[in-house]
Motif scaffolding. Structure first.
Motif, PDB file in Angstrom:
ATOM      1  N   ASN A   1      -3.252   3.717   3.466  1.00 19.91           N
ATOM      2  CA  ASN A   1      -3.676   4.234   4.780  1.00 19.91           C
ATOM      3  C   ASN A   1      -3.387   3.236   5.909  1.00 19.91           C
ATOM      4  OD1 ASN A   1      -5.489   2.225   4.198  1.00 19.91           O
ATOM      5  ND2 ASN A   1      -6.925   3.678   3.300  1.00 19.91           N
ATOM      6  N   HIS A   2      -3.932   3.531   7.095  1.00 18.11           N
ATOM      7  CA  HIS A   2      -3.779   2.595   8.213  1.00 18.11           C
ATOM      8  C   HIS A   2      -5.111   1.912   8.526  1.00 18.11           C
ATOM      9  CE1 HIS A   2      -0.009   4.945   9.314  1.00 18.11           C
ATOM     10  NE2 HIS A   2       0.365   3.750   8.958  1.00 18.11           N
ATOM     11  N   SER A   3      -5.795   1.487   7.484  1.00 18.02           N
ATOM     12  CA  SER A   3      -7.119   0.873   7.646  1.00 18.02           C
ATOM     13  C   SER A   3      -7.001  -0.570   8.139  1.00 18.02           C
ATOM     14  CB  SER A   3      -7.827   0.866   6.293  1.00 18.02           C
ATOM     15  OG  SER A   3      -7.053   0.101   5.386  1.00 18.02           O
TER      16      SER A   3
ATOM     17  N   LEU B   1      -7.883  -3.155   6.474  1.00 14.66           N
ATOM     18  CA  LEU B   1      -7.330  -3.928   5.357  1.00 14.66           C
ATOM     19  C   LEU B   1      -5.811  -3.875   5.355  1.00 14.66           C
ATOM     20  CD1 LEU B   1      -9.737  -3.044   2.414  1.00 14.66           C
ATOM     21  CD2 LEU B   1      -9.456  -5.250   3.550  1.00 14.66           C
ATOM     22  N   PHE B   2      -5.294  -2.695   5.678  1.00 18.07           N
ATOM     23  CA  PHE B   2      -3.844  -2.526   5.733  1.00 18.07           C
ATOM     24  C   PHE B   2      -3.229  -3.482   6.769  1.00 18.07           C
ATOM     25  CE2 PHE B   2      -0.339  -0.381   8.042  1.00 18.07           C
ATOM     26  CZ  PHE B   2       0.611  -0.384   7.035  1.00 18.07           C
ATOM     27  N   TYR B   3      -3.829  -3.476   7.967  1.00 15.60           N
ATOM     28  CA  TYR B   3      -3.283  -4.350   9.013  1.00 15.60           C
ATOM     29  C   TYR B   3      -3.492  -5.833   8.693  1.00 15.60           C
ATOM     30  CZ  TYR B   3      -1.775  -0.409  11.724  1.00 15.60           C
ATOM     31  OH  TYR B   3      -1.097   0.719  12.125  1.00 15.60           O
TER      32      TYR B   3
ATOM     33  N   CYS C   1       3.709  -2.687   2.872  1.00 16.80           N
ATOM     34  CA  CYS C   1       2.252  -2.873   2.773  1.00 16.80           C
ATOM     35  C   CYS C   1       1.551  -1.586   2.372  1.00 16.80           C
ATOM     36  CB  CYS C   1       1.680  -3.389   4.091  1.00 16.80           C
ATOM     37  SG  CYS C   1       1.951  -5.151   4.293  1.00 16.80           S
ATOM     38  N   HIS C   2       2.192  -0.446   2.590  1.00 12.01           N
ATOM     39  CA  HIS C   2       1.585   0.811   2.138  1.00 12.01           C
ATOM     40  C   HIS C   2       1.505   0.878   0.613  1.00 12.01           C
ATOM     41  CE1 HIS C   2       0.569   2.808   5.736  1.00 12.01           C
ATOM     42  NE2 HIS C   2       1.789   2.914   6.203  1.00 12.01           N
ATOM     43  N   PHE C   3       2.295   0.072  -0.069  1.00  9.64           N
ATOM     44  CA  PHE C   3       2.170   0.033  -1.533  1.00  9.64           C
ATOM     45  C   PHE C   3       0.877  -0.673  -1.934  1.00  9.64           C
ATOM     46  CE2 PHE C   3       6.829   0.667  -1.321  1.00  9.64           C
ATOM     47  CZ  PHE C   3       6.904   1.788  -2.131  1.00  9.64           C
TER      48      PHE C   3
ATOM     49  N   ILE D   1       8.053  -4.396   6.590  1.00  9.85           N
ATOM     50  CA  ILE D   1       6.794  -4.947   6.079  1.00  9.85           C
ATOM     51  C   ILE D   1       5.691  -3.890   6.129  1.00  9.85           C
ATOM     52  CG2 ILE D   1       4.958  -6.643   6.593  1.00  9.85           C
ATOM     53  CD1 ILE D   1       7.189  -8.626   7.246  1.00  9.85           C
ATOM     54  N   HIS D   2       5.683  -3.130   7.229  1.00  8.79           N
ATOM     55  CA  HIS D   2       4.691  -2.054   7.364  1.00  8.79           C
ATOM     56  C   HIS D   2       4.788  -1.088   6.170  1.00  8.79           C
ATOM     57  CE1 HIS D   2       2.428   0.941   9.989  1.00  8.79           C
ATOM     58  NE2 HIS D   2       2.813   1.667   8.958  1.00  8.79           N
ATOM     59  N   GLU D   3       5.991  -0.643   5.889  1.00 11.85           N
ATOM     60  CA  GLU D   3       6.138   0.333   4.795  1.00 11.85           C
ATOM     61  C   GLU D   3       5.820  -0.301   3.444  1.00 11.85           C
ATOM     62  OE1 GLU D   3       6.044   3.191   5.736  1.00 11.85           O
ATOM     63  OE2 GLU D   3       6.798   2.990   7.764  1.00 11.85           O
TER      64      GLU D   3
HETATM   65 ZN   LIG Z   1       2.223   3.473   8.178  1.00 11.17          ZN
END
Ligand SMILES: [Zn+2]
Length: 221
Positions: free
Chosen positions: A193-195, A197-199, A187-189, A183-185
């Protein structure tokens, strides 16, 4: 490269110090070992302060570390957190057969034979999960999936190539932890970044993701 010692909470631990042509100083823990890469401009005091500032995480990882495999006849390997015993029956055939909680390996190059199988097992699991997530949620195209031995990351996302890489060592872990990395990878689409919003995107899909992240930190690569 130099091996040095430092005392953390009454426990003497070793760390490997690599002086490199880099600007910063950072530490990582791989297979229960502490490694510090540092620019030559940092003093031993700076370096040891960095270690000291992370002592709780370091001690947790070192003391909880146990190898996920021992590739010898009579050894073992964990697959999706379940232990399999390795039995060698060397007939020169490059294959392995899984039966109950045992793996029969038919070639003396045990590690190579087993890892070839593990790559396939992990690939099959991850592609099935990604397929599921894409059908139900994400709007990206099916990415290229790569299983590799990565030195210090669980996974990586290459937006331009529409590719995601996963560390082969994930195969040893519980599926819910692998799902977090998937899921982490993915969500990078949405957020490269690791902002924050990303989390937030991760949290929508896995509300207890922090527990999983913490668990992965404790396990270490
Ligand atoms: Zn990452």
């Amino acid at each position: 490269m130099e091996i040095r010692k430092i005392k953390l909470n009454n426990q003497i631990i070793e760390y490997q110090l690599n002086i490199k042509k880099i600007k910063k100083c950072y530490l990582k823990i791989i297979s229960g070992k502490v490694i510090v890469n540092s620019s030559p401009f940092f003093s031993i005091n700076d370096i040891e302060k960095l270690i000291y500032d992370h002592k709780e995480t370091i001690l947790k990882q070192i003391n909880n570390y146990f190898p996920k495999y021992n590739y010898i006849d009579g050894g073992y390997v964990y697959i999706f957190n379940q232990c399999y015993q390795i039995i060698l029956k060397d007939v020169g055939e490059y294959k392995a057969v899984f039966h109950d909680n045992k793996i029969y390996v038919y070639h003396y190059e045990i590690q190579e034979v087993i890892e070839t199988n593990l790559k396939k097992i992990l690939y099959d699991y991850i592609s099935k999960q990604i397929d599921y997530y894409l059908n139900n949620d994400f709007v990206c195209n099916m990415p290229i999936i790569e299983i590799k031995k990565l030195k210090s990351r669980w996974g990586a996302c290459f937006l331009k190539q529409n590719k995601v890489s996963f560390n082969l060592v994930l195969v040893h872990l519980e599926k819910c932890l692998i799902d977090y990395v998937i899921i982490h990878e993915l969500c990078h689409f949405i957020q490269p970044n690791h902002s924050k919003l990303f989390y937030q995107e991760i949290e929508k899909r896995m509300p207890d993701y922090k527990v999983k992240e913490e668990r992965l930190k404790e396990i270490g690569i």
